[in-house]
Design an enzyme around this catalytic site. Structure first.
Site, mmCIF file in Angstrom:
data_model
loop_
_atom_site.group_PDB
_atom_site.id
_atom_site.type_symbol
_atom_site.label_atom_id
_atom_site.label_comp_id
_atom_site.label_asym_id
_atom_site.label_seq_id
_atom_site.Cartn_x
_atom_site.Cartn_y
_atom_site.Cartn_z
ATOM 1 N N ARG A 12 0.826 -1.203 0.000
ATOM 2 C CA ARG A 12 0.000 0.000 0.000
ATOM 3 C C ARG A 12 0.859 1.251 0.000
ATOM 4 O O ARG A 12 2.020 1.223 0.413
ATOM 5 C CB ARG A 12 -0.965 0.026 1.179
ATOM 6 C CG ARG A 12 -0.357 -0.102 2.544
ATOM 7 C CD ARG A 12 -1.469 -0.273 3.576
ATOM 8 N NE ARG A 12 -0.987 -0.792 4.826
ATOM 9 C CZ ARG A 12 -0.671 -0.033 5.887
ATOM 10 N NH1 ARG A 12 -0.768 1.272 5.798
ATOM 11 N NH2 ARG A 12 -0.258 -0.599 7.002
ATOM 12 N N SER A 100 -8.198 0.524 2.531
ATOM 13 C CA SER A 100 -8.667 0.223 3.885
ATOM 14 C C SER A 100 -9.075 1.508 4.606
ATOM 15 O O SER A 100 -9.887 2.267 4.104
ATOM 16 C CB SER A 100 -7.591 -0.550 4.649
ATOM 17 O OG SER A 100 -8.063 -0.984 5.894
ATOM 18 N N HIS A 101 -8.488 1.771 5.782
ATOM 19 C CA HIS A 101 -8.852 2.945 6.576
ATOM 20 C C HIS A 101 -7.868 4.096 6.365
ATOM 21 O O HIS A 101 -7.934 5.107 7.064
ATOM 22 C CB HIS A 101 -8.885 2.575 8.060
ATOM 23 C CG HIS A 101 -7.552 2.109 8.570
ATOM 24 N ND1 HIS A 101 -7.081 0.838 8.326
ATOM 25 C CD2 HIS A 101 -6.586 2.735 9.275
ATOM 26 C CE1 HIS A 101 -5.887 0.705 8.877
ATOM 27 N NE2 HIS A 101 -5.566 1.835 9.455
ATOM 28 N N LYS A 110 -4.517 -6.307 -0.782
ATOM 29 C CA LYS A 110 -4.497 -7.431 0.152
ATOM 30 C C LYS A 110 -4.578 -8.705 -0.688
ATOM 31 O O LYS A 110 -5.419 -8.799 -1.582
ATOM 32 C CB LYS A 110 -5.668 -7.337 1.134
ATOM 33 C CG LYS A 110 -5.582 -6.123 2.056
ATOM 34 C CD LYS A 110 -6.734 -6.055 3.050
ATOM 35 C CE LYS A 110 -6.591 -4.847 3.962
ATOM 36 N NZ LYS A 110 -7.696 -4.746 4.945
ATOM 37 N N ASP A 235 -14.686 0.274 9.294
ATOM 38 C CA ASP A 235 -13.570 0.954 8.658
ATOM 39 C C ASP A 235 -13.810 1.018 7.149
ATOM 40 O O ASP A 235 -14.868 0.613 6.649
ATOM 41 C CB ASP A 235 -12.245 0.285 9.009
ATOM 42 C CG ASP A 235 -11.991 -1.002 8.253
ATOM 43 O OD1 ASP A 235 -12.960 -1.655 7.818
ATOM 44 O OD2 ASP A 235 -10.817 -1.373 8.084
ATOM 45 N N ASP A 237 -12.808 -0.542 4.430
ATOM 46 C CA ASP A 237 -13.058 -1.707 3.561
ATOM 47 C C ASP A 237 -13.896 -2.789 4.239
ATOM 48 O O ASP A 237 -14.085 -3.871 3.685
ATOM 49 C CB ASP A 237 -11.753 -2.296 3.026
ATOM 50 C CG ASP A 237 -10.852 -2.880 4.100
ATOM 51 O OD1 ASP A 237 -10.892 -2.402 5.246
ATOM 52 O OD2 ASP A 237 -10.081 -3.804 3.788
ATOM 53 N N ASP A 239 -13.582 -4.620 7.106
ATOM 54 C CA ASP A 239 -13.092 -5.786 7.849
ATOM 55 C C ASP A 239 -12.832 -5.481 9.323
ATOM 56 O O ASP A 239 -12.475 -6.372 10.085
ATOM 57 C CB ASP A 239 -11.845 -6.397 7.187
ATOM 58 C CG ASP A 239 -10.666 -5.446 7.085
ATOM 59 O OD1 ASP A 239 -10.755 -4.309 7.592
ATOM 60 O OD2 ASP A 239 -9.646 -5.836 6.477
ATOM 61 N N ARG A 240 -13.037 -4.214 9.754
ATOM 62 C CA ARG A 240 -12.872 -3.859 11.171
ATOM 63 C C ARG A 240 -14.134 -3.182 11.679
ATOM 64 O O ARG A 240 -14.764 -2.410 10.975
ATOM 65 C CB ARG A 240 -11.657 -2.941 11.373
ATOM 66 C CG ARG A 240 -10.346 -3.618 11.028
ATOM 67 C CD ARG A 240 -9.154 -2.824 11.514
ATOM 68 N NE ARG A 240 -9.088 -1.505 10.917
ATOM 69 C CZ ARG A 240 -9.077 -0.365 11.599
ATOM 70 N NH1 ARG A 240 -9.167 -0.374 12.927
ATOM 71 N NH2 ARG A 240 -9.000 0.787 10.970
ATOM 72 N N HIS A 322 -10.466 -6.001 14.223
ATOM 73 C CA HIS A 322 -10.507 -7.220 13.404
ATOM 74 C C HIS A 322 -11.037 -8.349 14.294
ATOM 75 O O HIS A 322 -10.429 -8.692 15.307
ATOM 76 C CB HIS A 322 -9.102 -7.615 12.923
ATOM 77 C CG HIS A 322 -8.537 -6.768 11.836
ATOM 78 N ND1 HIS A 322 -8.949 -6.882 10.526
ATOM 79 C CD2 HIS A 322 -7.596 -5.805 11.849
ATOM 80 C CE1 HIS A 322 -8.274 -6.023 9.780
ATOM 81 N NE2 HIS A 322 -7.444 -5.348 10.562
#
Length: 453
Positions: A12, A100-101, A110, A235, A237, A239-240, A322
């Protein structure tokens, strides 16, 4: 190519200076070569709502095809939908294009080989392939597939709601979480109040990172205003997860894990449950108290998933939000599913959310504290902190140095993604917290200075 884009758990960087079309083409070709070398022929590709993501996805499709890989394009989806596709569809791996965040001008990748998420040495192997520029040659196909319905049906079918009707506020921060959470929670029968659930690459309302208190202000206000039973945030994407109770109090990741662990252990006595080194001691004590097998492990979603597979754990979680359910689910981090399990627990209780954790012993703790420390010396500093305290204290060195004091603990670990140390402290009283923090921070400062000299 800026090699700093190759991180411990993913690839990233900033769009433009670090990730441009040429760089992404090279990375994509390196990924295709890596997949080919590992016998992975058919690769799922998804992307988030960032402005650069669909452009990067087209490049990824093209370069994977040129490496001999067939592409299953699943379009704009949250990261857990990519993971779900890897677990349930006829594919050999996956790539999720997401920032993501991170800030709006960032993006990244990922990567999954089989059902495993790449990290560490495998990320460095992809870096080396990109630098060598000796790529696999071939031709592949592309198939566009809508997988959202299959995902949503799977989530709903693995949740067992009780009779209580819930009012829930959901704040997706204009990230991807609302794409799945809204339809899933509506099917589960809750009265849903939506905040910022439509994806917007500029994140106009607040940043989509539920570990930062200020990003939860809208959610807390709405929960109070609408007298909701709880609030759920995601978040960028998806996943959190972040959660607040009916009083607007933030339920941090390790407290949420206590709630989940108790529920899992009621159905699966003796189950193995994993936390990470930043989690409260209350979590590990509570797992033991309820008959579970506790494991403290390294932070990082890829590392946690690998440890879950190794130990056949039913549940794992991190302070960052997560949460990984192998109980009735696949074992990957999925905030929509984790939120659904909160709804399940609360729908079977007549008590307010705040009462469900009221029996936890009170402790005093800090959030994650960050101290600048150069990449070249950060691991050496942690090693020296560990050595210094090990003369007089128990030091847990699973991931950094978690120093055990009579009335609490202090953690010093090197960030895997930034030039800094991460510190966290917990104690039974505010005074003891200050004492532990002062002692550890003084030692850290002295050793940073000594190591730099």
């Amino acid at each position: 190519m800026d090699l700093n884009i190759f991180r411990e758990y993913d690839i990233r960087g900033r769009v433009g200076p670090q990730l441009n079309e040429a760089t992404v083409a090279t990375i994509s070709r390196a990924l295709g070569t890596f997949f080919a070398a590992n016998g992975a022929k058919r690769i799922a590709v998804g992307y988030d709502a960032r402005e650069s993501s669909p452009i990067f996805a087209e490049i990824m499709h093209r370069e994977l095809n040129a490496s001999g890989c067939d592409v299953v394009s699943i379009g704009m989806v949250p990261t857990p939908v990519l993971y779900h596709t890897v677990y349930t569809a006829d594919v050999d791996g996956g790539v999720m294009i997401t920032g993501s965040h991170n800030p709006a001008d960032h993006n990244g990748f990922k990567i999954c080989l089989g059902k495993g998420t790449l990290f560490g040495e495998q990320i460095r192997e992809i870096r080396d392939i990109a630098l060598a520029a000796e790529f696999a040659q071939g031709s592949g196909t592309i198939e566009h597939r809508n997988v959202l319905n299959a995902y949503c049906l799977d989530v709903v079918s693995n949740v067992k709601m009780g009779e209580r009707k819930l009012k829930v506020v959901v704040d997706a921060g204009n990230g991807m979480g609302g794409v799945t959470a809204v339809p899933v929670y509506q099917v589960l029968g809750v009265d849903l109040i939506e905040l910022f659930t439509k994806p917007d690459s500029t994140f106009p309302n607040h940043h989509p990172d539920p570990t930062v208190e200020e990003n939860l202000e809208h959610l807390i206000q709405a929960v109070t205003e609408f007298e909701a039973d709880l609030g759920i945030a995601f978040d960028g994407d998806g996943d959190r997860i972040g959660v607040v109770d009916e009083k607007g109090r933030i339920i941090w990741g390790d407290e949420l894990m206590v709630l989940f662990a108790r529920a899992v252990l009621r159905e699966r006595p003796g189950a193995t449950i994993i936390g990470e080194v930043k989690c409260s001691q209350r979590l590990y004590d509570d797992i033991e108290k309820h008959g579970g097998r506790k494991i403290m492990w390294k932070a990082g979603h890829s590392l946690i998933k690998a440890k879950m597979k190794e130990t056949e754990a039913a549940l794992a979680g991190e302070m960052s939000g997560h949460i990984f359910f192998a109980d009735r689910y696949f074992g990957f981090d999925d905030a929509t599913y984790a939120g659904a399990r909160v709804l399940e627990i609360l729908s079977k209780s007549s008590e307010p959310f705040s009462s469900l954790l009221a029996d936890l012993p009170e402790t005093h703790s800090t959030p994650e504290l960050r101290v600048d420390c150069p990449d070249e010396t950060k691991f050496k500093v942690v090693e020296r902190v560990s050595d210094a305290f090990a003369r007089t204290h128990e030091v847990i060195t699973i991931d950094g140095a978690r120093i055990v004091f009579e009335h609490g603990w202090g953690l010093v670990r090197a960030s895997n993604t930034q030039p800094m140390l991460v510190l966290r402290f917990e104690a039974d009283t505010a005074d003891h917290l200050d004492e532990i923090r002062d002692e550890v921070e003084a030692k850290v400062a002295a050793l940073i200075a000594a190591t730099a000299a």
